[in-house]
Design a protein around this motif. Structure first.
Motif, PDB file in Angstrom:
ATOM      1  N   SER A 149      -3.618  -5.507  13.290  1.00 32.89           N
ATOM      2  CA  SER A 149      -2.260  -5.073  12.782  1.00 32.89           C
ATOM      3  C   SER A 149      -2.184  -5.067  11.138  1.00 32.89           C
ATOM      4  O   SER A 149      -1.573  -4.267  10.566  1.00 32.89           O
ATOM      5  N   VAL A 150      -2.900  -5.936  10.432  1.00 31.00           N
ATOM      6  CA  VAL A 150      -2.908  -5.848   8.824  1.00 31.00           C
ATOM      7  C   VAL A 150      -3.519  -4.499   8.400  1.00 31.00           C
ATOM      8  O   VAL A 150      -2.975  -3.954   7.725  1.00 31.00           O
ATOM      9  N   LEU A 151      -4.814  -4.151   9.193  1.00 32.18           N
ATOM     10  CA  LEU A 151      -5.448  -3.033   8.754  1.00 32.18           C
ATOM     11  C   LEU A 151      -4.727  -1.664   9.163  1.00 32.18           C
ATOM     12  O   LEU A 151      -4.568  -0.793   8.376  1.00 32.18           O
ATOM     13  N   LEU A 152      -4.046  -1.899  10.395  1.00 34.94           N
ATOM     14  CA  LEU A 152      -3.325  -0.651  10.862  1.00 34.94           C
ATOM     15  C   LEU A 152      -1.901  -0.432   9.777  1.00 34.94           C
ATOM     16  O   LEU A 152      -1.809   0.643   9.420  1.00 34.94           O
ATOM     17  N   GLY A 153      -1.492  -1.334   9.501  1.00 34.43           N
ATOM     18  CA  GLY A 153      -0.117  -1.288   8.584  1.00 34.43           C
ATOM     19  C   GLY A 153      -0.551  -0.822   7.162  1.00 34.43           C
ATOM     20  O   GLY A 153       0.052   0.067   6.796  1.00 34.43           O
ATOM     21  N   ALA A 154      -1.668  -1.203   6.758  1.00 32.82           N
ATOM     22  CA  ALA A 154      -2.212  -0.903   5.339  1.00 32.82           C
ATOM     23  C   ALA A 154      -2.497   0.683   5.218  1.00 32.82           C
ATOM     24  O   ALA A 154      -2.090   1.418   4.616  1.00 32.82           O
ATOM     25  N   GLY A 155      -3.349   0.982   6.333  1.00 33.39           N
ATOM     26  CA  GLY A 155      -3.739   2.249   6.523  1.00 33.39           C
ATOM     27  C   GLY A 155      -2.775   3.295   6.740  1.00 33.39           C
ATOM     28  O   GLY A 155      -2.743   4.357   5.932  1.00 33.39           O
ATOM     29  N   TYR A 156      -1.872   2.983   7.747  1.00 34.78           N
ATOM     30  CA  TYR A 156      -0.512   3.828   7.984  1.00 34.78           C
ATOM     31  C   TYR A 156       0.241   4.189   7.039  1.00 34.78           C
ATOM     32  O   TYR A 156       0.969   5.025   6.717  1.00 34.78           O
ATOM     33  N   PRO A 205       0.810  -1.264  -0.134  1.00 38.10           N
ATOM     34  CA  PRO A 205       0.026  -0.059   0.059  1.00 38.10           C
ATOM     35  C   PRO A 205       0.820   1.083  -0.090  1.00 38.10           C
ATOM     36  O   PRO A 205       0.607   2.366  -0.790  1.00 38.10           O
ATOM     37  N   THR A 206       1.782   1.494   0.603  1.00 41.83           N
ATOM     38  CA  THR A 206       2.750   2.530   0.813  1.00 41.83           C
ATOM     39  C   THR A 206       3.446   2.741  -0.671  1.00 41.83           C
ATOM     40  O   THR A 206       3.400   3.886  -1.015  1.00 41.83           O
ATOM     41  N   LEU A 207       4.049   1.874  -1.238  1.00 46.15           N
ATOM     42  CA  LEU A 207       4.399   2.161  -2.750  1.00 46.15           C
ATOM     43  C   LEU A 207       3.476   2.325  -3.603  1.00 46.15           C
ATOM     44  O   LEU A 207       3.832   3.260  -4.510  1.00 46.15           O
ATOM     45  N   VAL A 208       2.421   1.672  -3.706  1.00 45.42           N
ATOM     46  CA  VAL A 208       1.542   1.804  -4.621  1.00 45.42           C
ATOM     47  C   VAL A 208       0.588   3.386  -4.420  1.00 45.42           C
ATOM     48  O   VAL A 208       0.435   4.086  -5.455  1.00 45.42           O
ATOM     49  N   ALA A 209       0.537   3.531  -3.049  1.00 41.52           N
ATOM     50  CA  ALA A 209      -0.185   5.071  -2.959  1.00 41.52           C
ATOM     51  C   ALA A 209       0.866   6.100  -3.441  1.00 41.52           C
ATOM     52  O   ALA A 209       0.448   6.904  -4.149  1.00 41.52           O
ATOM     53  N   GLY A 210       2.196   6.046  -2.986  1.00 43.39           N
ATOM     54  CA  GLY A 210       3.137   6.904  -3.463  1.00 43.39           C
ATOM     55  C   GLY A 210       3.190   7.175  -4.979  1.00 43.39           C
ATOM     56  O   GLY A 210       3.142   8.267  -5.618  1.00 43.39           O
ATOM     57  N   TRP A 211       3.146   6.033  -5.646  1.00 45.50           N
ATOM     58  CA  TRP A 211       3.274   5.956  -7.079  1.00 45.50           C
ATOM     59  C   TRP A 211       2.206   6.607  -7.635  1.00 45.50           C
ATOM     60  O   TRP A 211       2.245   7.551  -8.737  1.00 45.50           O
ATOM     61  N   LEU A 212       0.673   6.295  -7.301  1.00 46.96           N
ATOM     62  CA  LEU A 212      -0.397   6.691  -7.845  1.00 46.96           C
ATOM     63  C   LEU A 212      -0.765   8.207  -7.429  1.00 46.96           C
ATOM     64  O   LEU A 212      -1.135   9.086  -8.492  1.00 46.96           O
ATOM     65  N   SER A 213      -0.189   8.792  -6.258  1.00 53.71           N
ATOM     66  CA  SER A 213      -0.274  10.036  -6.071  1.00 53.71           C
ATOM     67  C   SER A 213       0.534  10.888  -6.940  1.00 53.71           C
ATOM     68  O   SER A 213       0.258  11.953  -7.419  1.00 53.71           O
ATOM     69  N   ASP A 214       1.850  10.352  -7.180  1.00 52.30           N
ATOM     70  CA  ASP A 214       2.726  11.302  -8.268  1.00 52.30           C
ATOM     71  C   ASP A 214       2.059  11.086  -9.666  1.00 52.30           C
ATOM     72  O   ASP A 214       2.309  11.860 -10.435  1.00 52.30           O
ATOM     73  N   ARG A 215       1.273   9.982 -10.003  1.00 51.25           N
ATOM     74  CA  ARG A 215       0.974   9.614 -11.441  1.00 51.25           C
ATOM     75  C   ARG A 215      -0.264  10.481 -11.797  1.00 51.25           C
ATOM     76  O   ARG A 215      -0.470  11.121 -12.787  1.00 51.25           O
ATOM     77  N   PHE A 216      -1.252  10.675 -10.869  1.00 51.09           N
ATOM     78  CA  PHE A 216      -2.449  11.275 -10.950  1.00 51.09           C
ATOM     79  C   PHE A 216      -2.576  12.561 -10.298  1.00 51.09           C
ATOM     80  O   PHE A 216      -3.419  13.270 -10.420  1.00 51.09           O
ATOM     81  N   MET A 245      -7.189   2.862   9.102  1.00 47.76           N
ATOM     82  CA  MET A 245      -6.728   2.864  10.549  1.00 47.76           C
ATOM     83  C   MET A 245      -7.816   2.664  11.504  1.00 47.76           C
ATOM     84  O   MET A 245      -7.704   2.306  12.305  1.00 47.76           O
ATOM     85  N   ALA A 246      -8.954   3.608  11.181  1.00 44.24           N
ATOM     86  CA  ALA A 246      -9.860   3.745  11.985  1.00 44.24           C
ATOM     87  C   ALA A 246     -10.600   2.236  12.387  1.00 44.24           C
ATOM     88  O   ALA A 246     -11.149   1.691  13.254  1.00 44.24           O
ATOM     89  N   VAL A 289      -4.633   9.740   1.486  1.00 41.81           N
ATOM     90  CA  VAL A 289      -4.607  10.215   3.035  1.00 41.81           C
ATOM     91  C   VAL A 289      -5.880   9.801   3.688  1.00 41.81           C
ATOM     92  O   VAL A 289      -6.066   9.386   4.760  1.00 41.81           O
ATOM     93  N   PHE A 290      -7.163  10.030   2.819  1.00 37.27           N
ATOM     94  CA  PHE A 290      -8.403   9.569   3.759  1.00 37.27           C
ATOM     95  C   PHE A 290      -8.708   8.290   3.658  1.00 37.27           C
ATOM     96  O   PHE A 290      -9.104   7.975   4.744  1.00 37.27           O
ATOM     97  N   VAL A 291      -8.478   7.507   2.594  1.00 38.97           N
ATOM     98  CA  VAL A 291      -8.577   5.884   2.620  1.00 38.97           C
ATOM     99  C   VAL A 291      -7.570   5.392   3.734  1.00 38.97           C
ATOM    100  O   VAL A 291      -8.150   4.617   4.541  1.00 38.97           O
ATOM    101  N   GLY A 292      -6.412   5.853   3.801  1.00 33.60           N
ATOM    102  CA  GLY A 292      -5.292   5.438   4.897  1.00 33.60           C
ATOM    103  C   GLY A 292      -6.162   5.745   6.399  1.00 33.60           C
ATOM    104  O   GLY A 292      -5.945   4.748   7.284  1.00 33.60           O
TER     105      GLY A 292
END
Length: 416
Positions: free
Chosen positions: A331-338, A286-297, A311-312, A304-307
């Motif tokens: 922990s899975v949800l917290l890691g993906a969200g954060y 999720p970290t790498l994909v979110a960073g790449w997509l945010s640059d791409r689009f 976490m909630a 940030v909202f989905v993350g």
């Protein structure tokens, strides 16, 4: 305050971003392993009857030091004129002091010694981390900031796992653990300060250094810079959730889940490392994909909202379920969200800074959100944990903070 709006246009190399990621990895590793494993274990041995309250004191004093240090070291690095550049002397100095403070902590047998040692360590952590983060708007073009922040985010998330394995498998015990963290900090942080380059002088339009001008520069008007203010508040609430979730994780496994009874022969510290591993592995993609997509689009707010909402959701799992499988799922949800939040929020914030000449100071003010959450997280969590509601109530409150922080991101208008 100067209102220059300058952005670097020369792309940075993958090697530069990798060294920056390793530097942030080293600092976050030592901070997190200290918070999650070494300090809770040491405090539980020193004061087993009041371990929650005593640990909160250690955390709170250190966090207050960090609150002061974040904008201070940022502002000092903005004004630094050295052959090494503005940021690198502070990164190197912070790493050296950090290592020394961890060696000091390895020799402490009193609560007072832990309070003093961890406070100094936090000052050193902050000097290195705040100035390392400031190199991103200094040298990274906007089109690469999502990738740079994502790679640094992976380093920050992998650091606690590496450190957790080291202190529970290789260098067991508090003394060996603190010493191992000292060595790793030097190995991971110093290469960035020694083998990269940056401009050697501070911008000419900054006011001269002095206590009064420095204090005045810390003022950032929410009216003039509302997006900056909303980003700060959103980060505070979302990281408050993280601080509450991990600050008492070891005690949650011991007292809530009964980890050592469930797995005879295992220690609760090993349980923490398992959850950190789950958290880290869940965060990488999720970290790498979110960073790449945010640059791409060019869209930062959605990630940030989905993350934040993810976490909630992790907090809600532990609100209704107190078990080892629930802890794994959370922990899975917290890691993906954060992971999504950390990668993109940092890139977004670099586009909202009030003045480019004060990047280090302004990023230090942003980092106050993290420091404030570290301060208030244990203060809020401790009475909730010891109340009739216990851990379920604490995690419900943490989930509410993350959801609110995620919703506030839509108040930002100048960044998509």
């Amino acid at each position: 305050m100067a209102q220059t709006r300058l952005a670097p246009d020369r792309r940075v190399s993958a090697g530069w971003m990798s060294l920056l990621a390793l530097a942030q990895m080293g600092v976050i590793m030592a901070m997190t392993v200290g918070n999650q494993i070494l300090l809770p274990s040491h405090v539980a041995r020193i004061d087993p009857q009041h371990k929650e309250a005593s640990l909160a004191v250690v955390f709170a004093v250190a966090a207050v030091c960090t609150i002061v240090a974040n904008p201070l070291f940022g502002a000092l690095s903005d004004r630094t004129r050295a052959r090494m550049g503005r940021r690198r002397p502070w990164i190197a100095g912070g790493a050296l002091v950090c290592a020394a403070s961890l060696v000091f902590l390895s020799r402490q047998d009193s609560l007072a010694g832990l309070v003093v040692g961890w406070a100094v360590a936090q000052l050193a952590f902050t000097a290195a981390l705040a100035t390392a983060i400031a190199t991103v708007p200094d040298q990274v073009p906007i089109s690469q900031r999502g990738k740079a922040s994502a790679l640094a985010g992976v380093g920050q998330l992998a650091g606690p796992l590496l450190g957790g394995v080291v202190v529970t498998v290789v260098a067991t015990g508090s003394q060996a653990g603190f010493l191992a963290m000292a060595v790793l900090v030097l190995l991971l942080v110093l290469p960035f300060s020694l083998f990269t380059k940056e401009p050697a002088s501070a911008p000419a339009d900054l006011p001269p250094f002095g206590p009064r001008s420095l204090l005045r520069s810390f003022k950032v008007s929410p009216r003039r810079h509302p997006d900056f203010a909303w980003a700060w508040l959103s980060r505070f609430l979302i990281t408050l959730t993280l601080a509450m979730a991990i600050g008492y994780l070891q005690y949650y496994l011991r007292d809530g889940v009964g980890y050592e009874a469930l797995f005879p022969g295992s220690t609760v510290e090993q349980g923490v490392v398992v959850l950190v591993a789950v958290f880290t592995l869940s965060s990488v993609a999720p970290t790498l994909v979110a960073g790449w997509l945010s640059d791409r689009f060019g869209n930062r707010r959605t990630a940030v909202f989905v993350g934040g909402l993810t976490m909630a959701a992790s907090g809600l799992v532990l609100t209704f379920l107190t078990s080892w499988p629930a802890a794994i799922a959370a922990s899975v949800l917290l890691g993906a969200g954060y992971g999504m939040f950390a990668a993109v929020d940092q890139a977004m914030v670099t586009q909202l800074l009030p003045a480019d000449a004060d990047r280090g100071k302004d990023l230090g003010i942003v980092s106050l959100a993290n420091s404030a959450s570290s301060t208030f997280g244990p203060v809020i969590a401790a009475p909730l944990v010891t109340s009739a509601g216990g851990y379920p109530l604490m995690y419900a409150v943490a989930a509410a903070f993350a959801a609110l922080g995620a919703c506030l991101i839509w108040r930002i208008r100048s960044v998509r």
